[in-house]
Enzyme design. Structure first.
Site, mmCIF file in Angstrom:
data_model
loop_
_atom_site.group_PDB
_atom_site.id
_atom_site.type_symbol
_atom_site.label_atom_id
_atom_site.label_comp_id
_atom_site.label_asym_id
_atom_site.label_seq_id
_atom_site.Cartn_x
_atom_site.Cartn_y
_atom_site.Cartn_z
ATOM 1 N N ARG A 50 -1.020 -3.238 -17.274
ATOM 2 C CA ARG A 50 -0.700 -4.660 -17.285
ATOM 3 C C ARG A 50 0.235 -5.076 -18.440
ATOM 4 O O ARG A 50 1.069 -5.967 -18.261
ATOM 5 C CB ARG A 50 -2.011 -5.439 -17.382
ATOM 6 C CG ARG A 50 -1.913 -6.833 -16.805
ATOM 7 C CD ARG A 50 -3.095 -7.645 -17.255
ATOM 8 N NE ARG A 50 -4.267 -7.336 -16.463
ATOM 9 C CZ ARG A 50 -4.795 -8.193 -15.600
ATOM 10 N NH1 ARG A 50 -4.240 -9.353 -15.413
ATOM 11 N NH2 ARG A 50 -5.889 -7.868 -14.947
ATOM 12 N N ASP A 186 -13.760 16.635 -14.157
ATOM 13 C CA ASP A 186 -14.785 16.807 -15.180
ATOM 14 C C ASP A 186 -14.100 17.677 -16.220
ATOM 15 O O ASP A 186 -13.891 18.874 -15.995
ATOM 16 C CB ASP A 186 -16.013 17.525 -14.613
ATOM 17 C CG ASP A 186 -17.107 17.625 -15.664
ATOM 18 O OD1 ASP A 186 -16.774 17.985 -16.804
ATOM 19 O OD2 ASP A 186 -18.267 17.339 -15.351
ATOM 20 N N HIS A 187 -13.733 17.095 -17.344
ATOM 21 C CA HIS A 187 -12.834 17.834 -18.239
ATOM 22 C C HIS A 187 -13.488 19.095 -18.803
ATOM 23 O O HIS A 187 -12.791 19.994 -19.259
ATOM 24 C CB HIS A 187 -12.252 16.923 -19.330
ATOM 25 C CG HIS A 187 -13.165 16.682 -20.496
ATOM 26 N ND1 HIS A 187 -14.121 15.716 -20.512
ATOM 27 C CD2 HIS A 187 -13.257 17.307 -21.695
ATOM 28 C CE1 HIS A 187 -14.756 15.735 -21.666
ATOM 29 N NE2 HIS A 187 -14.259 16.697 -22.409
ATOM 30 N N LYS A 191 -12.005 23.524 -19.731
ATOM 31 C CA LYS A 191 -12.078 24.255 -21.000
ATOM 32 C C LYS A 191 -12.010 25.757 -20.736
ATOM 33 O O LYS A 191 -12.721 26.263 -19.857
ATOM 34 C CB LYS A 191 -13.381 23.911 -21.745
ATOM 35 C CG LYS A 191 -13.422 22.476 -22.261
ATOM 36 C CD LYS A 191 -14.713 22.211 -23.012
ATOM 37 C CE LYS A 191 -14.901 20.739 -23.306
ATOM 38 N NZ LYS A 191 -14.181 20.260 -24.467
ATOM 39 N N HIS A 249 -21.004 16.903 -17.204
ATOM 40 C CA HIS A 249 -20.624 18.091 -17.977
ATOM 41 C C HIS A 249 -21.746 19.143 -18.039
ATOM 42 O O HIS A 249 -21.535 20.309 -17.763
ATOM 43 C CB HIS A 249 -20.235 17.711 -19.408
ATOM 44 C CG HIS A 249 -19.187 16.646 -19.497
ATOM 45 N ND1 HIS A 249 -18.167 16.529 -18.586
ATOM 46 C CD2 HIS A 249 -18.992 15.642 -20.393
ATOM 47 C CE1 HIS A 249 -17.387 15.509 -18.926
ATOM 48 N NE2 HIS A 249 -17.873 14.951 -20.018
ATOM 49 N N LYS A 349 -25.221 12.113 -29.661
ATOM 50 C CA LYS A 349 -24.197 11.638 -30.601
ATOM 51 C C LYS A 349 -24.839 11.612 -31.981
ATOM 52 O O LYS A 349 -26.051 11.449 -32.120
ATOM 53 C CB LYS A 349 -23.783 10.207 -30.248
ATOM 54 C CG LYS A 349 -23.189 10.084 -28.845
ATOM 55 C CD LYS A 349 -21.696 10.059 -28.884
ATOM 56 C CE LYS A 349 -21.093 9.822 -27.528
ATOM 57 N NZ LYS A 349 -19.860 10.571 -27.325
#
Ligand code: BG6
Length: 509
Positions: A50, A186-187, A191, A249, A349
């Site tokens: 945008r 799914d990154h 890997k 993941h 985390k």
């Protein structure tokens, strides 16, 4: 890189072009492909969002991202400019179907000039509420049709918020695009070390005979992060660790550890084997939900002398939030290979370090002949990141009199390789999609199946607002309760580094 694919000329359209992911990951990854000479001769990127900015302003911003996050961050200005001359920007409201005519025109303009043969990839890196809309509007303009050139669509995570929404989203996408055109990212699958899981298992004869309930005592999967929510409090408070890391993941890692050998290395065969694992996950009972699922939330603490704010003090997080920033669980897989072998997974985390690894704990030898210390356990540790490699722990005789056994490491690090360029996950995945190879992408039914497995946890928390949510100081290894998940059975998690918030307990190297 010794890896070359036959990639047709094309345009990559990125929706959400002024977002963080594009800046930090996507453009730097495409630049890395450019530097590795893996892009086709005729190629362009069209960023769409945008903000009302020009091509020049957009390129300036992306140059900054490349200099900070690319593998080739030290590339010269002129090398970056050559790449950026193929990057364009279009300002439009992607939530408004009426504006898609402009997109079609712009694409056609670039296509003619850059000879990209009407091959388009649409990368959706937008807020998830736009996921069903954008495909519909592309469809409205006929941009889904593959009569001339291919049309593919990449969908970023989160793919749904629960089972129902994932099913709805799959259904919606299939109204506008064919399944083979849809690439769900799914990154973790991009890997290098995650792909190596299959190679370790299926290119080596020595592991297969041991890779089952007869020799494996339990399996541990950890994805620990030392960072907090990093300015993503609004998103994270709605998601939590289970949705953010586990359903996608960690479940993908579990599938790669647990699957049967595929008949071939192609998308169909691998997806088929992974799906069988998801279907064999033992459904969680009410007792499992109470006993074998642990959630936690970090509180403020001092880490290496630095004051770290608690989760509830993070920007855009509800002051009374009950969102989990730590999640651990024990579960089983009901099939011949894995019956009775507990799988333990955990993620969080603000843990003491960033590490993702899989630990295969082998059963002890049937007879203890030697005087041995208690941590002499055979473990195979597959280190996904950051110190990528493989470690095998075995017992060895201590030199000298008698037979004292010591645990020693056989240790391989990717950095020991002569040529150890490790492509970023996004670099590999974008390249694969450009080549039309969906092997490392999730398919719709598998994504639904993993949601089906975790849905009882979400429902249980929803219906039992006061179900325990344990606190843990930032910089620690999570709530003590999660230790009991394993320790109750005379075993324990591996702690790859010290508990920084608590005087160095829990250290294992
Ligand atoms: C993302 C999550 O999918 O994965 C983030 O949304 C998390 O919260 C990230 O930080 C972790 O990825 P990596 O590659 O750093 O392990």
């Amino acid at each position: 890189m010794n890896y070359q694919k036959n990639i047709e000329n094309q345009i990559m359209v990125i929706f959400g072009a002024s977002g963080d992911l594009t800046y930090r990951k996507l453009i730097p990854a495409i630049f890395d492909l450019h530097e590795n000479k893996l892009l086709p001769t005729h190629f362009a990127v069209l960023g769409v969002s945008r903000s009302d900015i020009s091509d020049t302003e957009y390129r300036k911003k992306m140059k900054k991202g490349i200099k900070l996050f690319s593998h080739y961050k030290d590339a010269s200005d002129s090398a970056i400019d050559v790449f950026l001359s193929k990057v364009f920007y279009l300002s439009m409201d992607t939530g408004d179907g009426k504006e898609y005519g402009i997109l079609k025109e712009k694409l056609s303009e670039i296509d003619t000039e850059y000879k990209t043969e009407k091959n388009y990839i649409f990368y959706l890196s937008t807020p998830p509420h736009l996921y069903p809309k954008i495909p519909k509007y592309l469809y409205g303009q006929g941009l889904n049709l593959q009569r001339k050139g291919f049309r593919r669509i990449i969908i970023e995570k989160p793919f749904g918020h629960d089972l129902q929404s994932a099913q709805d989203l799959n259904k919606k996408l299939l109204e506008f695009f064919d399944d083979e055109q849809i690439y769900r990212i799914d990154h973790y699958l991009g890997k290098e070390t995650v792909q190596n899981l299959m190679v370790t298992r299926f290119a080596n004869g020595i592991y297969e005979p041991l890779w089952n309930r007869n020799y494996i005592q339990h399996v541990e999967v950890t994805a620990a992060e030392s960072i907090g929510v990093e300015g993503r409090g609004g998103y994270y408070d709605e998601a939590g660790a289970l949705r953010d890391m586990v359903q996608n993941h960690l479940m993908q890692l579990v599938a790669l550890i647990a699957m049967e050998p595929p008949t071939k290395i192609n998308a169909e065969a691998i997806k088929y084997e992974k799906m069988k694992v998801f279907q064999a996950l033992h459904p969680l009972s009410e007792e499992d939900l109470k006993k074998n699922v642990i959630r936690g939330q970090y509180s403020d603490s001092k880490v290496r002398g630095e004051e770290i704010a608690g989760y509830r003090q993070e920007k855009s997080v509800d002051k009374e939030s009950r969102t989990e920033t730590f999640f651990a669980m024990k579960f089983f897989i009901d099939n011949w290979r894995w019956a009775g072998v507990p799988f333990y997974i955990r993620t969080g985390k603000r843990l003491p370090t960033r590490v993702s690894e899989i630990v295969i704990h082998f059963k002890p030898s049937p007879q203890q002949l030697f005087c041995t210390n208690e941590d002499n356990e055979n473990q195979l540790i597959l280190r996904i990141q950051p110190d990528e490699g493989i470690l095998l722990k075995t017992g060895m005789k201590m030199p000298g009199n008698g037979y004292e056994v010591k645990s020693v490491n056989m240790d391989f690090h990717y950095t020991d390789l002569d040529n150890h360029y490790i492509p970023e996950a996004y670099e590999r995945l974008i390249l694969d999609c450009m080549a039309g190879d969906s092997t490392l992408f999730m398919d719709g039914p598998a994504s639904e199946e993993t949601w089906r497995f975790v849905q009882p946890i979400l429902t249980y928390w929803e219906n039992n607002k006061d179900a325990p949510l344990y606190g843990y100081p930032a910089g620690s290894w999570g709530p003590e309760k999660s230790d009991n998940l394993i320790e109750g059975e005379n075993q324990k998690w591996r702690y790859p580094c010290k508990n920084l918030a608590d005087d160095g307990i829990y250290c294992e190297l």
